[in-house]
Write an enzyme that holds these catalytic residues in place. Structure first.
Site, short mmCIF file in Angstrom:
data_model
loop_
_atom_site.label_atom_id
_atom_site.label_comp_id
_atom_site.label_asym_id
_atom_site.label_seq_id
_atom_site.Cartn_x
_atom_site.Cartn_y
_atom_site.Cartn_z
N LYS A 188 0.38 -1.74 -0.36
CA LYS A 188 0.00 -0.14 0.15
C LYS A 188 0.69 1.01 -0.29
O LYS A 188 1.63 1.55 0.36
CB LYS A 188 -0.84 0.67 1.27
CG LYS A 188 -1.94 -1.47 1.04
CD LYS A 188 -2.50 -0.98 -0.30
CE LYS A 188 -4.22 -2.10 0.17
NZ LYS A 188 -3.43 -3.26 -0.20
C1 LIG Z 1 -9.71 -3.08 -2.11
C2 LIG Z 1 -9.41 -3.86 -0.60
N1 LIG Z 1 -10.22 -3.92 0.38
C3 LIG Z 1 -9.52 -4.15 1.66
C4 LIG Z 1 -8.17 -5.01 1.78
C5 LIG Z 1 -7.52 -5.57 3.37
O1 LIG Z 1 -6.52 -4.48 3.55
P1 LIG Z 1 -5.40 -5.94 4.29
O2 LIG Z 1 -4.79 -7.04 3.60
O3 LIG Z 1 -4.82 -4.71 5.57
O4 LIG Z 1 -6.89 -6.84 5.45
C6 LIG Z 1 -7.30 -4.68 0.71
C7 LIG Z 1 -6.01 -5.93 0.70
O5 LIG Z 1 -5.34 -5.42 0.04
C8 LIG Z 1 -7.90 -3.97 -0.28
O6 LIG Z 1 -6.98 -4.45 -2.01
#
Ligand SMILES: Cc1ncc(COP(=O)(O)O)c(C=O)c1O
Length: 390
Positions: A188
């Protein structure tokens, strides 16, 4: 960049972290206080100020932030929650945690974000919430979504896993709707390795989330092993173990300080790509949006399949053989076995999402890319389009 038998390889992603982040993490490790504490609260305060939100609550992941938002909304078994089919499974799995139903929505072809008109068609008396996902970091049509939500009494949690820093009509993402969930996963725009942040202007939601991220114990529970804390605590709910560590927060604080520069570096790469690829007839470059700002979490290139003799999958393998790493965002949820089996979705259910899915690929875009690496990507993409043009 790495050189393998004379060919430059450009990985899809490399995290933009360095000595400052390592030092900040080492300082926390040496301090003797590793879990949630003062670094985490400082990160929350600075993050809240950065996006202009009254509350920011740090957690272990973007998924945890989404889960806690729905928990605070009181989502229950049998409820329905609207979200786009073009997203990562995290956006929908959190709905399933409650025995509620993720009601998938088709996307607008230009942005691949949730289509508000299609969302409106899928509202029933059981619909309780909507999760707009800012794909690639490009904010959704939030005016239309917020109007729809207020008309039907829906709670809103924006999935801003890709959208830091971003803004919509001048308002930063994070300060726009009731709750916003950010991810600090390794790829990210701001990373803590794993991590997330929930922002909200709703005091009750903030209070609930603060309690539920730490076992459902009252707010000062984190202090129970510190010299100014107390051994006594009271469990109010069956909560979760979702608190951020001070190690992650220390990394996050350094990254937050650089966030604008990291974003500017991504913008510069996107400009180079768009300048090169908009001249190639078989490619569609991402749209420019004058009313919203994106951090360019992803650079999603689209193929005009009628101008190429190969499909997207082969395009990706051709790039791979030229040393370029790519990815695909996203395989629509309704095509995955779990969502098909559990909710009866089938191929063909969301024509726009499927049409775009068949022709998208995401190119490397990260602040540490060198000029040579950016040129290598441009050269490889141009070479594949030239070799397989029709
Ligand atoms: C669109 C989207 N929502 C939620 C998430 C979830 O984030 P995390 O990996 O920090 O739990 C991601 C993760 O890559 C994502 O791309």
């Amino acid at each position: 960049m790495t050189q393998k038998s004379g060919v430059m390889t450009v990985p899809f992603h490399v995290a933009a972290v360095g000595d400052e982040e390592a030092q900040a993490a080492a300082d926390v490790i040496r301090s003797g206080w590793l879990t949630m504490g003062q670094r985490t609260f400082e990160f929350e305060r600075r993050f809240a100020a950065y996006v202009g939100a009254p509350h920011a609550i740090a957690v272990v992941s973007g998924t945890a932030a989404l889960h806690l938002a729905l928990e605070a909304f009181g989502i229950q078994a049998g409820d329905e929650v609207l979200l786009p089919t073009t997203t990562f499974t995290a956006s929908a799995e959190v709905v399933c945690y409650f025995g509620a139903t993720p009601v998938l929505v088709d996307v607008e072809p230009r942005t691949m974000n949730l289509d508000p008109a299609d969302a409106a068609r899928r509202i029933t008396s059981r619909t309780k919430a909507i999760i707009p996902v800012h794909i690639a970091g490009v904010p959704c049509e939030m005016d239309e979504i917020l109007t729809l939500a207020s008309k039907h009494g829906l709670r809103v949690v924006e999935d801003a896993a890709h959208a830091l820093p971003a803004s919509y009509h001048g308002t930063p993402i994070g300060a726009l709707s009731e709750v916003t969930a950010f991810s600090f996963y390794a790829t990210k725009t701001l990373t803590t390795g794993e991590g997330g942040m929930l922002t909200t202007g709703n005091d009750k939601v903030a209070e609930r989330v603060r309690i539920m991220r730490l076992h459902g114990i009252e707010r000062e529970a984190w202090k129970r092993y510190s010299s100014d804390g107390s051994w006594f605590y009271q469990v109010q709910e069956a909560g979760y173990k979702y608190n951020m560590t001070d190690i992650a927060a220390a990394i996050g604080l350094v990254q937050l300080g650089k966030c604008d520069d990291l974003s500017a570096a991504r913008h510069a790469i996107a400009e180079r790509y768009t300048a090169a690829f908009s001249k190639i007839p078989s490619l569609q470059v991402p749209d420019e949006h004058h009313d919203r700002k994106t951090p360019w979490h992803l650079y999603v290139l689209r193929l005009h399949r009628d101008r190429l003799s190969i499909d997207r999958d082969r395009f990706i393998s051709e790039l791979k053989s030229r040393g370029i790493g790519t990815s695909v965002h996203f395989i629509p949820l309704h095509l995955h076995p779990f969502y098909r089996k559990r909710f009866g979705y089938e191929p063909g259910d969301f024509p726009h999402a499927e049409a775009e899915y068949a022709r998208v690929l995401s190119l490397p875009i990260y602040p540490t890319m060198t000029d040579a690496e950016i040129n290598a990507v441009i050269h490889a993409v141009a070479d594949v389009t030239h070799t397989f043009r029709i």
